[in-house]
Design a protein around this motif. Structure first.
Motif, PDB file in Angstrom:
ATOM      1  N   GLU A   1      -5.807  -6.957  -1.218  1.00  0.00           N
ATOM      2  CA  GLU A   1      -6.299  -8.334  -1.035  1.00  0.00           C
ATOM      3  C   GLU A   1      -5.928  -9.242  -2.197  1.00  0.00           C
ATOM      4  OE1 GLU A   1      -7.686 -10.078   1.480  1.00  0.00           O
ATOM      5  OE2 GLU A   1      -7.419  -8.317   2.755  1.00  0.00           O
ATOM      6  N   ASP A   2      -5.978  -8.713  -3.443  1.00  0.00           N
ATOM      7  CA  ASP A   2      -5.612  -9.522  -4.609  1.00  0.00           C
ATOM      8  C   ASP A   2      -4.156  -9.978  -4.554  1.00  0.00           C
ATOM      9  OD1 ASP A   2      -8.039  -9.605  -5.863  1.00  0.00           O
ATOM     10  OD2 ASP A   2      -7.544  -8.161  -7.429  1.00  0.00           O
ATOM     11  N   VAL A   3      -3.294  -9.147  -3.998  1.00  0.00           N
ATOM     12  CA  VAL A   3      -1.878  -9.509  -3.868  1.00  0.00           C
ATOM     13  C   VAL A   3      -1.718 -10.582  -2.785  1.00  0.00           C
ATOM     14  CG1 VAL A   3       0.440  -8.669  -3.306  1.00  0.00           C
ATOM     15  CG2 VAL A   3      -1.090  -7.281  -4.729  1.00  0.00           C
TER      16      VAL A   3
ATOM     17  N   ALA B   1      -1.995  -5.424  -7.998  1.00  0.00           N
ATOM     18  CA  ALA B   1      -1.970  -4.259  -7.115  1.00  0.00           C
ATOM     19  C   ALA B   1      -2.493  -3.002  -7.819  1.00  0.00           C
ATOM     20  CB  ALA B   1      -0.556  -4.016  -6.587  1.00  0.00           C
ATOM     21  N   ILE B   2      -2.155  -2.820  -9.099  1.00  0.00           N
ATOM     22  CA  ILE B   2      -2.523  -1.580  -9.791  1.00  0.00           C
ATOM     23  C   ILE B   2      -3.840  -1.697 -10.557  1.00  0.00           C
ATOM     24  CG2 ILE B   2      -0.126  -0.850  -9.911  1.00  0.00           C
ATOM     25  CD1 ILE B   2      -0.138  -1.523 -12.905  1.00  0.00           C
TER      26      ILE B   2
ATOM     27  N   ILE C   1       0.817  -1.216   0.000  1.00  0.00           N
ATOM     28  CA  ILE C   1       0.000   0.000   0.000  1.00  0.00           C
ATOM     29  C   ILE C   1       0.848   1.264   0.000  1.00  0.00           C
ATOM     30  CG2 ILE C   1      -2.025  -1.089   1.026  1.00  0.00           C
ATOM     31  CD1 ILE C   1      -1.132   0.406   3.678  1.00  0.00           C
ATOM     32  N   GLY C   2       2.051   1.203   0.522  1.00  0.00           N
ATOM     33  CA  GLY C   2       2.936   2.373   0.487  1.00  0.00           C
ATOM     34  C   GLY C   2       3.270   2.761  -0.938  1.00  0.00           C
ATOM     35  N   HIS C   3       3.565   1.774  -1.797  1.00  0.00           N
ATOM     36  CA  HIS C   3       3.844   2.051  -3.209  1.00  0.00           C
ATOM     37  C   HIS C   3       2.634   2.716  -3.862  1.00  0.00           C
ATOM     38  CE1 HIS C   3       6.580  -1.666  -2.838  1.00  0.00           C
ATOM     39  NE2 HIS C   3       7.379  -0.621  -2.943  1.00  0.00           N
ATOM     40  N   LEU C   4       1.454   2.168  -3.599  1.00  0.00           N
ATOM     41  CA  LEU C   4       0.231   2.683  -4.221  1.00  0.00           C
ATOM     42  C   LEU C   4      -0.096   4.089  -3.732  1.00  0.00           C
ATOM     43  CD1 LEU C   4      -1.861  -0.594  -4.025  1.00  0.00           C
ATOM     44  CD2 LEU C   4      -0.590   0.301  -6.002  1.00  0.00           C
TER      45      LEU C   4
END
Length: 189
Positions: free
Chosen positions: A175-177, A63-64, A16-19
């Motif tokens: 969640e998908d990751v 993630a994306i 989540i930090g990357h996102l």
């Protein structure tokens, strides 16, 4: 001219930090897109051997997913050997002549800029965007745009340790990751 932010990293796993960083920089600088660029072999750190490149790509895709401004750029994964940003930016600038690139770096990399391969030439090819983080110096002699991003103390290495120790990673990863990691028994799951 299309304005594109580049967020490079091992994304092992993407969290989540990357996102959050990507989304805040996208909005703050009014960029058109953010390209997530997983690297094959970062010159400044050793990549953990635990996960194959194709698994990192699949996790990053998950993630994306859902953000139309987020894309993946695999140029560095497709090259063998260390991924030097100067080589990447030369190639991107030649290929996408109608794009302006913004290379997103964390505060730890701002301090490290004087050590980047051919940094004096690199700053002519790309605008660096520094993400501020507590306990790091943001001082540099190089041109860096700064963006304030809400502080979340999360890292891929911390997440890998949590998996290894059997601790929860809920809310640290999409969640998908998490599902992909469990389905493919990555990081000792």
């Amino acid at each position: 001219m299309k304005k594109v932010g580049i967020l490079g990293g091992t994304f092992n796993p993407p969290h989540i930090g990357h996102l959050l960083i990507a989304n805040v920089v996208l909005e703050s600088l009014e960029l058109d897109e953010i390209w997530f660029m997983p690297n094959h072999e970062p010159p400044h750190k050793k990549k953990p051997d635990s996960v194959k490149d194709q698994d990192r790509v699949k996790m990053l895709e998950r993630a994306i997913r859902g953000n139309p401004s987020f894309r993946m750029q695999l140029i560095e994964l497709e090259r063998e050997g260390p991924s030097y940003t100067i080589d990447t930016m030369k190639l991107l600038n030649e290929t996408y002549k109608d794009h302006q690139f913004f290379f997103i770096i964390g505060a730890d990399m701002i301090e490290y800029l004087p050590n980047w391969h051919q940094i004096d030439e690199l700053v002519k090819l790309v605008q660096f965007v520094g993400v501020k983080r507590p306990s790091y110096s943001h001082q540099t002699d190089y041109p860096v745009l700064y963006v304030d991003v809400p502080a979340i103390d999360v890292s891929s290495s911390m997440i890998r340790d949590r998996f290894k120790d059997g601790k929860t990673v809920k809310y640290l990863l999409p969640e998908d990751v998490i599902s992909y990691i469990k389905e493919n028994q990555l990081y000792g799951t």
